[in-house]
Scaffold this active site. Structure first.
Site, short mmCIF file in Angstrom:
data_model
loop_
_atom_site.label_atom_id
_atom_site.label_comp_id
_atom_site.label_asym_id
_atom_site.label_seq_id
_atom_site.Cartn_x
_atom_site.Cartn_y
_atom_site.Cartn_z
N GLU A 51 1.20 -52.53 41.16
CA GLU A 51 2.17 -52.89 42.19
C GLU A 51 2.36 -51.81 43.24
OE1 GLU A 51 5.73 -55.48 40.69
OE2 GLU A 51 5.11 -54.13 39.10
N ASP B 293 3.99 -54.91 36.66
CA ASP B 293 4.99 -54.56 35.65
C ASP B 293 5.05 -55.60 34.54
OD1 ASP B 293 5.63 -52.27 36.95
OD2 ASP B 293 7.49 -52.98 37.81
N ASP C 140 6.97 -57.65 33.04
CA ASP C 140 8.14 -58.51 32.99
C ASP C 140 7.82 -59.80 33.73
OD1 ASP C 140 8.16 -57.75 35.63
OD2 ASP C 140 9.96 -56.52 35.48
N GLU D 212 8.77 -60.87 36.72
CA GLU D 212 8.38 -60.65 38.11
C GLU D 212 6.95 -60.15 38.18
OE1 GLU D 212 10.13 -61.26 41.00
OE2 GLU D 212 11.51 -62.31 39.66
N TYR E 83 8.90 -47.96 30.30
CA TYR E 83 9.35 -48.97 31.25
C TYR E 83 10.87 -49.12 31.21
CZ TYR E 83 9.22 -53.21 34.07
OH TYR E 83 9.40 -54.13 35.07
N ARG F 193 12.99 -51.44 32.51
CA ARG F 193 13.67 -52.75 32.51
C ARG F 193 13.48 -53.37 31.14
NH1 ARG F 193 11.12 -52.98 37.75
NH2 ARG F 193 12.67 -52.54 39.35
N HIS G 118 9.87 -55.08 25.40
CA HIS G 118 9.44 -53.68 25.54
C HIS G 118 10.30 -52.81 24.63
CE1 HIS G 118 8.07 -55.62 29.19
NE2 HIS G 118 9.33 -55.80 29.55
#
Length: 925
Positions: A8, A81, A83, A85, A296, A298, A342
């Protein structure tokens, strides 16, 4: 042949490239590359809520670069990432590049370390369609709420407002807490303490019982009566109870607990915490190279891997002692509803202690890293042990209680202490049952019950998590949106709703009760989890949640109160006619005000301690003031910037004066004399050749304006006698002003772009005799004196200026439609801005093309007002390039100019307005 890895952000790409070497080509997508259109709904409700995607404005070159990098690459790894998104970004990249000739594989980097990166590449997976469908469902629902509800607020209250599926629920919680504070009625109560003096020290016992009932002292008379009754009485120790109590360590951080701790410990806003955590995760330049420092960030899980636990136990035994390490690693249970995708947030290596990084990280990054490091180490340590003692003392039927505690074994407190953890508290001297004591003093104290505490960022995050509203990774953007929309403001750390927030919340709760229901919103989050797990159907969930929205939309359009026209009735007396019951709150161009239906008068208002709107009388002039231009009396008026004096002969005479208001009285401010023009300077208007005269701007800066105003509206910056220090420049410095303050710029602009925000010191330089110096105040409040002459010997050791580059245009139009998901999508890595041109001397250059002349201000303003043609609807999954925004005004910063985009074309009729960088592009744009 090398493989391609797409991530990203550039920082993440740099860190990973360091470990993979030439085996992989690593490139960045700069976040999302496609999203729903900004000027239309982009969701076909009749066609099973089919979304229409288009290329995000400015990402055409990024997609072209990705296609070029993927050419002749059979294997393409998608490392966005781990997740929802990130899954959506990976899906759109694969769809944009096309399946022909490519074998797409998904890799999940939970931490950016060599071992984790290589392991992820050895165990690639396919793109998770369930996770992508979950993200797409949330995106569609957020779009439906934002683009269907927001226009109703535009019509009934103010253009530019927005509603959001989670953002509006968070606003409701803040408003309800504010109303609870308004409704609270404080009650008086008293306590009574007995103070005893012992050789070991003083201690206090508090009245706990009167006979067999719990002590309650409603007023001072009751407390003084007991004091009189106990005068001269002896107290007897009736019981002494000592016991040990263990306090277990807290689990390692999740996203929400990290935000709470960072706010409580360092005062970091949630958005600031997530931005710093993103930098620590993506990697920072250290002597060993670019490396990610934390896992990570989040996550809602407190799970810790076996290798990390073993590393923690080894460090604890060596640094704190074997008694601080448990026999087996501590394990923690996740809360109900946690995704557990995670691990918890932890350092990637405990060997990188905060002490070793002290000189390598910025203070903010070091503070957050130290918090993560110490919390994780403490989570793997043994419990703290307290020795607690409780003592009861009696006299004449009254019981007093004293408690104290001391730390017997620090345990995890040696590494991490949260609020409320104290080493020792109220240490009591040794006491024996039956012992008699005489009090040194009986001390009654008055108290009042306190209202419920208003939310701050930490407590709001905790409340949202407890209620199941939104996801921890979205809380930072929710709070940022509420502040940015002026629904909420922070006062002394407390989040308080503005008048706009109160009105918007009331309108939405009244007209969309199901949509604003906390439990209904929490159910949506559970449904999204079920879609990700594959146990729920996306279309069924969309129909289930769209039904109450559809039912409320038609009713809201017809029945929602029009605040601009009808107003909101309030119980208040008009300060002008005295009539009560005819006042209402209305909204105008200068904000909310009270209007009287009986006399038509208006006035400002403020809410008292009970939340009741109370009229505020306009200030009165201390003495009558006549206009110096036409002789007519001047009257008080109110504008965007407050009260001022205006000529009663308006519009024939447009003279105004500034005033100062104190204690309800207004007086005029004396006119400041204009600064003298430099000798020999008699400026003339470049348009009509008339003389230019000094004029005072609203920001308090002087400029030159044509004497034929308003027939000629030409203006120029105010000149000075100081020469421009740029080599070869024959111009002088001119005083200029922007929204960010005043500065000095060269009169030869744009040929010479020298600027300085420093103050001019009218003293020659002692080194080179330059006629003036610059004086600037640094962050530590020290004053720095410098010579502006680049050839001055005092500047021989100055660093070379950075190479010049094109000014970076903003990627966000200033008037983009509302993107409700901005309140619900985690803020991802931001695309680094282009290098701005350095401040300093213009190059000595006589040949070559002249610099491009910027568009005139009127031309820019006219271009910004012309609406663009509505975007044509494109088929689903299509990529469509949009035209870039028109060039904007130049905004000068402290060290050089930087261009920003002008206002974007007006949005489509039903497209609510917020910034262009919405939820999808926030991920990494």
């Amino acid at each position: 042949m090398t493989d391609l890895l797409i991530v990203e952000s550039p920082a993440k790409a740099k860190t990973i490239k360091k470990y993979l070497g030439d085996a992989f080509e690593v490139v960045s997508s700069l976040g999302h590359i496609r999203d729903l259109p900004t000027k239309s709904l982009g969701v076909d409700i009749e066609d099973d809520f089919a979304p229409t995607y288009e290329t995000i404005q400015g990402k055409e070159k990024t997609i072209a670069a990705l296609k070029k990098a993927a050419k002749n690459k059979e294997r393409v790894f998608l490392g966005s990432d781990p997740d929802r998104e990130g899954e959506a970004i990976a899906w759109h990249i694969a769809d944009s590049l096309g399946q022909k000739g490519h074998n797409f594989k998904r890799v999940l980097f939970h931490e950016l370390t060599p071992a984790a990166i290589k392991k992820a590449l050895q165990e690639p997976t396919d793109i998770s369609l369930c996770r992508f469908e979950s993200q797409q469902t949330r995106r569609v629902l957020d779009r439906l709420v934002g683009y269907l509800v927001s226009p109703i607020l535009w019509q009934k209250l103010k253009r530019g407002l927005s509603a959001g599926r989670v953002q509006s629920v968070a606003l409701r919680l803040i408003v309800e807490r504010e109303r609870a504070v308004f409704a609270f009625r404080s009650e008086e109560y008293w306590t009574l303490d007995a103070l005893f003096q012992r050789p070991e020290g003083e201690f206090a016992a508090t009245l706990s019982k009167i006979g067999e009932r719990k002590a309650s002292l409603p007023d001072g008379e009751s407390a003084r009566a007991i004091v009189a009754d106990l005068a001269g009485a002896e107290f007897t120790v009736s019981s002494v109870v000592s016991k040990e109590k263990k306090k277990n360590p807290l689990p390692p951080f999740t996203t929400s607990t990290l935000q709470q701790a960072a706010y409580n410990r360092h005062g970091f806003a949630s958005s600031r915490t997530m931005r710093l955590a993103q930098e620590l995760y993506e990697g920072l330049d250290l002597p060993e190279g670019s490396v990610g420092l934390i896992t990570y960030m989040r996550t809602d899980s407190v799970r810790v891997g076996a290798a990390a636990s073993a590393e923690a136990l080894d460090l604890i035994r060596g640094q704190y002692g074997p008694e601080f390490a448990p026999e087996k690693p501590n394990a923690y249970r996740n809360k109900k509803g946690a995704q557990d995708a995670h691990e918890a947030i932890r350092p990637t290596s405990l060997a990188r202690t905060p002490e070793k990084l002290a000189g390598l990280l910025s203070p903010d990054l070091l503070s957050l890293y130290s918090l993560v490091w110490s919390r994780f180490v403490a989570s793997q340590m043994t419990p703290a042990v307290y020795h607690q003692t409780g003592v009861d003392l009696t006299a004449k039927g009254y019981s007093f209680r004293a408690t104290g505690s001391t730390v017997k074994f620090k345990g995890f407190l040696a590494a991490y202490q949260s609020f409320g953890d104290q080493d020792d508290k109220n240490i009591l001297p040794p006491l024996a049952e039956g012992e008699s004591l005489a009090p040194r003093e009986l001390r009654p104290a008055q108290h009042f019950t306190q209202p419920p505490a208003r939310f701050n960022e930490a407590t709001l995050v905790k409340e949202l998590e407890v209620r199941g509203v939104g996801r921890p990774s979205t809380y930072a953007s929710i709070i940022t949106t509420l502040k940015g929309k002026n629904y909420v403001e922070a006062q002394k750390g407390q989040l308080r709703p503005t008048e706009m927030g109160l009105v918007v919340s009331d309108l939405l709760v009244e007209n969309f009760p199901r949509l604003l229901d906390v439990d209904f919103t929490a159910l949506m989050e559970e449904n999204l989890d079920q879609i990700e797990e594959g146990s729920a159907d996306r279309l069924e969930i969309l129909r289930q949640h769209y039904a109450p929205l559809k039912d409320s939309l038609a009713s809201a359009k017809a029945n929602m109160r029009n605040v601009k026209v009808e107003g909101i009735p309030v119980e208040a007396a008009c300060p002008k006619c005295g009539q009560s019951g005819d006042m209402s709150i209305r909204y105008g161009r200068n904000g909310f005000y009270l209007s009287c239906a009986a006399c038509g008068g208006t006035c400002d208002f403020a809410r008292d301690e009970n939340g009741v709107p109370t009229p505020v009388k306009d200030p009165e002039l201390k003495e009558e003031v006549n206009c110096e231009l036409c002789g007519k009396p001047m009257v008080l008026k109110k504008g965007r910037f407050g009260m001022f004096l205006a000529c009663s002969g308006y519009p024939a005479c447009k003279n105004t004066k500034k005033i100062k208001v104190e204690n309800g009285a207004a007086e005029t401010l004396p006119d400041a004399p204009p600064p003298p023009l430099p000798e020999g300077v008699s400026p003339v208007c470049p348009i009509c050749q008339s003389p230019m005269v000094p004029k005072l701007a609203s920001k308090g800066d002087w400029f030159l304006g044509c004497s034929r105003y308003p027939k000629c509206k030409s203006t120029t910056p105010f000149p000075t006698e100081f020469p421009c220090p740029a080599p070869g420049c024959q111009g002088t410095l001119s005083s200029r002003a922007t929204k960010r303050g005043s500065f000095y710029g060269c009169s030869k602009y744009p040929a010479c772009r020298f600027i300085s925000r420093a103050e001019i010191l009218r003293e020659p330089c002692p080194e080179c005799a330059w006629p003036y110096q610059f004086s600037s105040t640094l962050k530590d409040q020290t004053v720095k004196i410098s010579c502006p002459n680049p050839a001055c010997p005092s500047r021989a050791n100055d660093p070379a200026p950075p190479p010049k580059g094109r000014r970076a245009a903003s990627k966000r139009p200033a008037n983009a439609p509302p993107e409700e998901p901005a309140a619900e999508t985690p803020a991802g890595p931001e695309k680094p801005a282009a290098t701005p041109p350095p401040a300093g001397p213009a190059p000595e250059k006589t040949a070559g093309p002249a610099p491009r002349k910027p568009a005139a201000p009127r031309a820019r303003a006219r271009a910004a007002r012309i609406p663009a043609k509505p975007a044509a609807k494109t088929p689903a999954k299509a990529t469509r390039a949009t035209s870039p925004p028109p060039p904007g005004p130049i905004i000068v910063k402290a060290r050089g100019p930087q261009s920003v985009a002008a206002a974007a074309p007006a949005p489509a009729e039903n497209a609510p307005s917020v910034r262009r960088r919405d939820a999808a592009s926030k991920k990494g744009a």
